[in-house]
Design an enzyme around this catalytic site. Structure first.
Site, mmCIF file in Angstrom:
data_model
loop_
_atom_site.group_PDB
_atom_site.id
_atom_site.type_symbol
_atom_site.label_atom_id
_atom_site.label_comp_id
_atom_site.label_asym_id
_atom_site.label_seq_id
_atom_site.Cartn_x
_atom_site.Cartn_y
_atom_site.Cartn_z
ATOM 1 N N SER A 156 -18.607 10.952 -3.887
ATOM 2 C CA SER A 156 -19.825 10.651 -3.136
ATOM 3 C C SER A 156 -21.061 11.341 -3.704
ATOM 4 C CB SER A 156 -19.633 11.016 -1.670
ATOM 5 O OG SER A 156 -19.183 12.350 -1.575
ATOM 6 N N HIS A 207 0.829 -1.219 0.000
ATOM 7 C CA HIS A 207 0.000 0.000 0.000
ATOM 8 C C HIS A 207 0.863 1.267 0.000
ATOM 9 C CE1 HIS A 207 -3.921 2.034 0.901
ATOM 10 N NE2 HIS A 207 -3.081 2.967 1.352
ATOM 11 N N HIS A 250 -9.378 1.613 1.732
ATOM 12 C CA HIS A 250 -9.103 2.105 3.085
ATOM 13 C C HIS A 250 -10.338 1.789 3.911
ATOM 14 C CE1 HIS A 250 -6.558 4.782 0.547
ATOM 15 N NE2 HIS A 250 -5.708 4.670 1.542
ATOM 16 N N HIS A 260 -11.832 3.791 -2.797
ATOM 17 C CA HIS A 260 -11.106 4.571 -1.801
ATOM 18 C C HIS A 260 -11.514 4.265 -0.360
ATOM 19 C CE1 HIS A 260 -10.224 8.146 0.749
ATOM 20 N NE2 HIS A 260 -9.029 7.851 0.311
ATOM 21 N N HIS A 284 1.144 5.374 -2.123
ATOM 22 C CA HIS A 284 0.495 6.356 -3.018
ATOM 23 C C HIS A 284 1.620 7.178 -3.654
ATOM 24 C CE1 HIS A 284 -3.623 6.126 -1.034
ATOM 25 N NE2 HIS A 284 -2.883 5.726 -0.018
ATOM 26 N N GLU A 296 -10.297 4.109 9.437
ATOM 27 C CA GLU A 296 -8.983 4.690 9.689
ATOM 28 C C GLU A 296 -9.020 5.747 10.786
ATOM 29 O OE1 GLU A 296 -7.594 6.650 6.180
ATOM 30 O OE2 GLU A 296 -5.631 7.097 7.038
ATOM 31 N N ASP A 336 1.924 3.127 3.426
ATOM 32 C CA ASP A 336 1.059 4.201 2.956
ATOM 33 C C ASP A 336 1.941 5.129 2.106
ATOM 34 O OD1 ASP A 336 -1.419 5.322 2.619
ATOM 35 O OD2 ASP A 336 -1.832 5.566 4.739
HETATM 36 O O1 MCF Z 1 -4.016 6.186 3.409
HETATM 37 C C1 MCF Z 1 -3.868 7.575 3.506
HETATM 38 C C2 MCF Z 1 -4.945 8.110 4.402
HETATM 39 N N1 MCF Z 1 -6.270 7.721 4.004
HETATM 40 C C3 MCF Z 1 -6.821 7.987 2.783
HETATM 41 N N2 MCF Z 1 -6.263 8.340 1.671
HETATM 42 C C4 MCF Z 1 -4.981 8.537 1.348
HETATM 43 C C5 MCF Z 1 -3.867 8.240 2.147
HETATM 44 N N3 MCF Z 1 -2.774 8.686 1.530
HETATM 45 C C6 MCF Z 1 -3.153 9.201 0.376
HETATM 46 N N4 MCF Z 1 -4.476 9.119 0.235
HETATM 47 C C7 MCF Z 1 -5.174 9.629 -0.970
HETATM 48 C C8 MCF Z 1 -6.328 8.810 -1.440
HETATM 49 O O2 MCF Z 1 -5.921 7.755 -2.257
HETATM 50 O O3 MCF Z 1 -5.689 10.904 -0.668
HETATM 51 C C9 MCF Z 1 -6.895 11.108 -1.351
HETATM 52 C C10 MCF Z 1 -7.202 9.838 -2.126
HETATM 53 O O4 MCF Z 1 -6.886 9.969 -3.460
HETATM 54 C C11 MCF Z 1 -7.848 11.404 -0.252
HETATM 55 S S1 MCF Z 1 -9.502 11.764 -0.689
HETATM 56 C C12 MCF Z 1 -9.416 13.476 -1.104
HETATM 57 FE FE FE Z 2 -3.525 4.957 1.884
#
Ligand code: MCF
Ligand code: FE
Length: 407
Positions: free
Chosen positions: A149, A65, A210, A183, A67, A213, A310
């Site tokens: 959403s 996991h 996710h 997401h 990004h 969290e 992450d």
């Molecule tokens: O895992 C972490 C925290 N939780 C959710 N989203 C993300 C995380 N790191 C990056 N993200 C990204 C997610 O994939 O941030 C965006 C999404 O594209 C949040 S929603 C505006």
């Molecule tokens: Fe994440």
């Protein structure tokens, strides 16, 4: 065919077997593994390469996991609580995405490789990371993300998701596996989630999401309001949660899904995840920075747990050794040696299980994804090898993927 030998070989099987003075024989796949004495007799004509003093061979690490498109974050995002972090992501997204260009993603992937991560699960939000993921030597499970959403935007968002999914599909290979990311339960309309999951079931895509969290997510999905009320009301007056946590989980039946975080999941929800044969990705550094609480790792079936970093959106590093060190300190009440062994196992063996790959353990017929590490001194206590590795490794000495040595 190659043969490597090292002072120690960590098989990373269920029993966590360690071979002292071991050798491993492989081409694309592992052909044989055992004591160096036996292997050298069996293959007298093959030259054996010694990995050096205090060397350890083990399977490459698996980080399910990340990004990568958020790799440019250093001081842009607000830490300490989930909702302020999310607001800061929305506010600074353009800046971070623009700076997370291909050159930065390439060098981030190179850093991960250098640290011994030979497989990653990349959550791709926009598809800007595709070229980098295609050319990197690592195995990449490429999770195309869907979120949104507002019912009036569902069609556009789904079309965009589908075109990214197709583009990644056109590039499917042995080392690049397209997949789907929903997401989260608070951000993704159930219609979007349901349609994407139908595609996953029909075409056998792995899924990532996710889940649970933050306390804000818990309160919102339980219908108690909480910090998400103000967040959503500013986007859409009178917003309501799209489903309960349990309804969301039920959408994932008959899929292969990785559930990331789960720090606020109830025992009932963890039970549902187990029933649908899901995996849980533990991201301790991210959880600390976003005030997500601490996953009770003991309450989770040992075969279901993986370790992830992450993104740099909620971490200072994508190095799994650093993440293991953080986990080691965070779960301070656990037996030190048992925890060290477990951390290495969940970063290799379990990562491969979750991503349905044929690597993560050095057994015959597995993919030859192997790393070699040199400890700074002779390990005096073999039973402490897992701990010594976690304490002293940041980057590895050599990396082999599908048997090929990579720079
Ligand atoms: O895992 C972490 C925290 N939780 C959710 N989203 C993300 C995380 N790191 C990056 N993200 C990204 C997610 O994939 O941030 C965006 C999404 O594209 C949040 S929603 C505006
Ligand atoms: Fe994440």
């Amino acid at each position: 065919m190659k043969i490597l030998r090292a002072d120690f070989i960590l098989i990373c099987d269920e029993e966590f077997k360690i071979i002292e003075n071991g050798a491993i024989c492989f081409d694309k796949k592992i052909l044989d593994i055992g004591f160096e004495n036996d292997i050298s007799k069996k293959y007298p004509d093959i030259q054996i390469r010694y990995m050096g003093e205090n060397s350890v061979l083990m399977p490459g690490l698996i980080n399910p996991h990340v990004h990568l498109e958020f790799s440019a974050n250093r001081t842009s995002l607000e830490y300490g609580n989930f909702i302020p972090w999310l607001n800061s992501v929305i506010k600074n997204r353009e800046y971070i995405l623009q700076n997370s260009n291909s050159a930065l993603i390439d060098s981030t992937l190179a850093d991960m490789l250098h640290s011994g991560t030979t497989t990653l699960g990349q959550i791709s939000s926009f598809g800007e990371d595709l070229e980098s993921c295609l050319k990197t030597p690592q195995k990449v499970v490429y999770f195309n993300e869907i979120l949104g959403s507002r019912p009036d935007t569902v069609d556009i968002l789904f079309d965009n998701f589908r075109s990214r999914l197709h583009r990644s599909d056109d590039n499917r290979s042995e080392t690049f596996i397209p997949a789907i990311s929903i997401h989260s339960p608070y951000s993704t309309h159930p219609i979007l989630a349901k349609n994407a999951l139908d595609i996953a079931r029909k075409n056998n895509y792995l899924v990532s999401t996710h889940f649970m969290e933050s306390q804000a997510e818990r309160d919102w999905l339980d219908g108690r309001g909480g910090e998400f009320v103000e967040f959503f009301n500013s986007l859409m007056p009178n917003a309501k949660p799209l489903s309960t946590a349990q309804e969301y989980l039920e959408l994932f039946h008959d899929t292969s899904t990785l559930f990331t975080h789960c720090t606020k999941a109830s025992s009932k929800e963890l039970e549902i995840i187990k029933d649908i044969e899901g995996f849980i990705v533990h991201c301790p550094a991210s959880n600390r920075l976003l005030n997500s609480g601490r996953l009770d790792i003991e309450s989770i079936d040992k075969d279901m747990l993986c370790l992830g970093t992450d993104g740099l959106s909620s971490n200072i590093s994508l190095n799994l050794w650093s993440e293991m060190r953080i986990a080691l300190m965070m779960h301070f009440e656990k037996d030190l040696h048992k925890l060290a062994t477990k951390l290495i196992k969940i970063s290799t063996l379990n990562g491969a299980k979750a991503l349905k790959l044929n690597n993560g353990t050095l057994e015959k017929n597995r993919d030859a994804d192997i790393i070699s590490i040199k400890l700074p001194d002779k390990p005096n206590f073999t039973k402490q090898l897992a701990l010594d590795l976690i304490l002293h490794t940041t980057n590895v000495d050599r990396v082999f993927i599908n048997g090929k040595e990579t720079v």
